[in-house]
Design a protein around this motif. Sequence first.
Motif, PDB file in Angstrom:
ATOM      1  N   ALA A 107       1.401   1.883  -7.725  1.00 48.46           N
ATOM      2  CA  ALA A 107      -0.040   1.988  -7.489  1.00 48.46           C
ATOM      3  C   ALA A 107      -0.686   0.613  -7.335  1.00 48.46           C
ATOM      4  O   ALA A 107      -1.506   0.400  -6.434  1.00 48.46           O
ATOM      5  N   ILE A 108      -0.308  -0.325  -8.201  1.00 43.20           N
ATOM      6  CA  ILE A 108      -0.911  -1.662  -8.160  1.00 43.20           C
ATOM      7  C   ILE A 108      -0.485  -2.423  -6.903  1.00 43.20           C
ATOM      8  O   ILE A 108      -1.313  -3.043  -6.222  1.00 43.20           O
ATOM      9  N   VAL A 109       0.803  -2.361  -6.587  1.00 36.55           N
ATOM     10  CA  VAL A 109       1.321  -3.119  -5.440  1.00 36.55           C
ATOM     11  C   VAL A 109       0.753  -2.594  -4.117  1.00 36.55           C
ATOM     12  O   VAL A 109       0.404  -3.374  -3.224  1.00 36.55           O
ATOM     13  N   PHE A 110       0.632  -1.270  -4.017  1.00 31.04           N
ATOM     14  CA  PHE A 110       0.241  -0.676  -2.729  1.00 31.04           C
ATOM     15  C   PHE A 110      -1.234  -0.270  -2.666  1.00 31.04           C
ATOM     16  O   PHE A 110      -1.654   0.298  -1.649  1.00 31.04           O
ATOM     17  N   TYR A 111      -1.994  -0.560  -3.706  1.00 34.95           N
ATOM     18  CA  TYR A 111      -3.413  -0.190  -3.671  1.00 34.95           C
ATOM     19  C   TYR A 111      -4.184  -0.893  -2.546  1.00 34.95           C
ATOM     20  O   TYR A 111      -5.046  -0.255  -1.902  1.00 34.95           O
ATOM     21  N   ALA A 160      -6.014   2.082   4.436  1.00 39.37           N
ATOM     22  CA  ALA A 160      -5.783   3.433   4.962  1.00 39.37           C
ATOM     23  C   ALA A 160      -7.034   4.296   4.829  1.00 39.37           C
ATOM     24  O   ALA A 160      -7.315   5.128   5.696  1.00 39.37           O
ATOM     25  N   GLN A 161      -7.773   4.072   3.758  1.00 39.21           N
ATOM     26  CA  GLN A 161      -8.978   4.870   3.529  1.00 39.21           C
ATOM     27  C   GLN A 161     -10.050   4.593   4.594  1.00 39.21           C
ATOM     28  O   GLN A 161     -10.824   5.488   4.950  1.00 39.21           O
ATOM     29  N   LYS A 162     -10.084   3.370   5.097  1.00 42.55           N
ATOM     30  CA  LYS A 162     -11.029   3.038   6.169  1.00 42.55           C
ATOM     31  C   LYS A 162     -10.684   3.780   7.463  1.00 42.55           C
ATOM     32  O   LYS A 162     -11.563   4.051   8.271  1.00 42.55           O
ATOM     33  N   ILE A 163      -9.397   4.086   7.614  1.00 43.74           N
ATOM     34  CA  ILE A 163      -8.948   4.788   8.833  1.00 43.74           C
ATOM     35  C   ILE A 163      -9.126   6.294   8.694  1.00 43.74           C
ATOM     36  O   ILE A 163      -9.684   6.954   9.570  1.00 43.74           O
ATOM     37  N   PHE A 164      -8.638   6.867   7.549  1.00 48.97           N
ATOM     38  CA  PHE A 164      -8.618   8.321   7.394  1.00 48.97           C
ATOM     39  C   PHE A 164      -9.883   8.890   6.744  1.00 48.97           C
ATOM     40  O   PHE A 164     -10.127  10.097   6.826  1.00 48.97           O
ATOM     41  N   LYS A 165     -10.646   8.052   6.044  1.00 51.18           N
ATOM     42  CA  LYS A 165     -11.904   8.472   5.419  1.00 51.18           C
ATOM     43  C   LYS A 165     -11.718   9.588   4.388  1.00 51.18           C
ATOM     44  O   LYS A 165     -12.655  10.321   4.086  1.00 51.18           O
ATOM     45  N   ASN A 166     -10.509   9.728   3.862  1.00 53.99           N
ATOM     46  CA  ASN A 166     -10.226  10.776   2.884  1.00 53.99           C
ATOM     47  C   ASN A 166      -9.204  10.258   1.879  1.00 53.99           C
ATOM     48  O   ASN A 166      -8.123   9.793   2.265  1.00 53.99           O
ATOM     49  N   LYS A 167      -9.542  10.343   0.583  1.00 58.60           N
ATOM     50  CA  LYS A 167      -8.676   9.781  -0.458  1.00 58.60           C
ATOM     51  C   LYS A 167      -7.332  10.501  -0.542  1.00 58.60           C
ATOM     52  O   LYS A 167      -6.288   9.876  -0.736  1.00 58.60           O
ATOM     53  N   ILE A 206       0.204   6.616   1.879  1.00 60.90           N
ATOM     54  CA  ILE A 206       0.760   5.464   1.148  1.00 60.90           C
ATOM     55  C   ILE A 206       2.052   5.850   0.430  1.00 60.90           C
ATOM     56  O   ILE A 206       3.038   5.100   0.456  1.00 60.90           O
ATOM     57  N   ILE A 207       2.062   7.016  -0.209  1.00 67.21           N
ATOM     58  CA  ILE A 207       3.280   7.479  -0.898  1.00 67.21           C
ATOM     59  C   ILE A 207       4.417   7.662   0.107  1.00 67.21           C
ATOM     60  O   ILE A 207       5.575   7.312  -0.167  1.00 67.21           O
ATOM     61  N   PHE A 257       0.512   8.573  -7.013  1.00 70.47           N
ATOM     62  CA  PHE A 257      -0.442   9.269  -6.134  1.00 70.47           C
ATOM     63  C   PHE A 257      -1.799   9.402  -6.806  1.00 70.47           C
ATOM     64  O   PHE A 257      -2.838   9.062  -6.222  1.00 70.47           O
ATOM     65  N   TYR A 258      -1.804   9.882  -8.061  1.00 72.04           N
ATOM     66  CA  TYR A 258      -3.074  10.089  -8.757  1.00 72.04           C
ATOM     67  C   TYR A 258      -3.734   8.773  -9.166  1.00 72.04           C
ATOM     68  O   TYR A 258      -4.968   8.653  -9.154  1.00 72.04           O
ATOM     69  N   LEU A 259      -2.917   7.773  -9.525  1.00 71.48           N
ATOM     70  CA  LEU A 259      -3.487   6.477  -9.883  1.00 71.48           C
ATOM     71  C   LEU A 259      -4.134   5.798  -8.676  1.00 71.48           C
ATOM     72  O   LEU A 259      -5.178   5.151  -8.803  1.00 71.48           O
TER      73      LEU A 259
END
Length: 338
Positions: free
Chosen positions: A35-39, A45-52, A59-60, A160-162
């Motif tokens: 979670a920390i490394v790939f946050y 990715a959130q700027k592209i997909f607009k959905n958490k 990312i997973i 995923f949840y973190l």
Amino acid sequence: MRSSIIAFFLFLATIAFFAIMLPFWKSIVWGITIAIVFYPLFEKAQKIFKNKNISSIVIIFVVLVIIAMPITLAVYIMVNETEKFLENIGQIKLAFSTIVAKIHSISKLKILTPYLDKLDQALFSVLQNTGVLITKNVGIIFSQTYNIVANFIFSFIIAFYLIRDNEKFLNYISSMIDDKESFYRILKSIRDSINATVLGGVLTAFIQGIVGAVGFLIVGLNAFFMWMFLIALFSFVPLVGTAIIWVPAAVYLFIDGHILKGIFLSIWGVVAIGMVDNYIRPIIISSKINIHPMILFFGILGSIIVFGPIGIIVGPVIISVADVLVKTYVENKSKRYR
């Protein structure tokens, strides 16, 4: 009185909670690491997909691909090389017997004869019975494989949840802490130490792979990229590390009669390849989290002995958090006496 009762039950609930979560502590550590490394990648990715949810799943999936590709390639390479090695056991046996015969012919070395005969029998007994050993222990091998896969799955679920609910978790924890400044300082030290450890591990593996492959190339063992990949991959294995690759190669050279090449590769493995792991890794990590390389070296080594492979991550985190706690304590103490 009521507050005392609440505190008592809170204490019991805390113990029960940690007892429940204890079997999954390794998965939790790996999940936090992912979670920390790939946050930062999740934020993009959130700027592209607009959905958490979608961003977290993407990312997973990226992490799975990054992990799966080298493992698949490693298994493919190891299977092919193992088959070739087993096919050449007879040739290795003949080369070893030739060396033993030469030693027997030297009068001053005849004292070694009984030991060499025992070594001959033991070595090739192991080689010839490798298949039998694997067959007998297939249950244990399957069990360990199952545990590893299960830990990976739990780690990805936690990650995923973190990643998705990062802000909710931090706000929830910080709401229970009065000293917000110290909390976020500790949080930053954990984030920095994990990032530094992962970066240090990857860079160390890459450098060791190149250095090791160069040594193999010098002694005439070609397939540069294969050796580079295998050495880089096994650099993540605690304690033994890259020796899994270069020690058998050096032994093979000795048995095959290339004594000078075997000596060179042994020295190269201990000095050149080993130096990268023992010195470069702590230097890279210490440059990111401002901890002395000597403390990091023994901290990582001791953590690996205590916690196993996951100690590579846990060691620097413990040292970094301890450093922050000591500095915070000293600062707070100095403020009291002003």
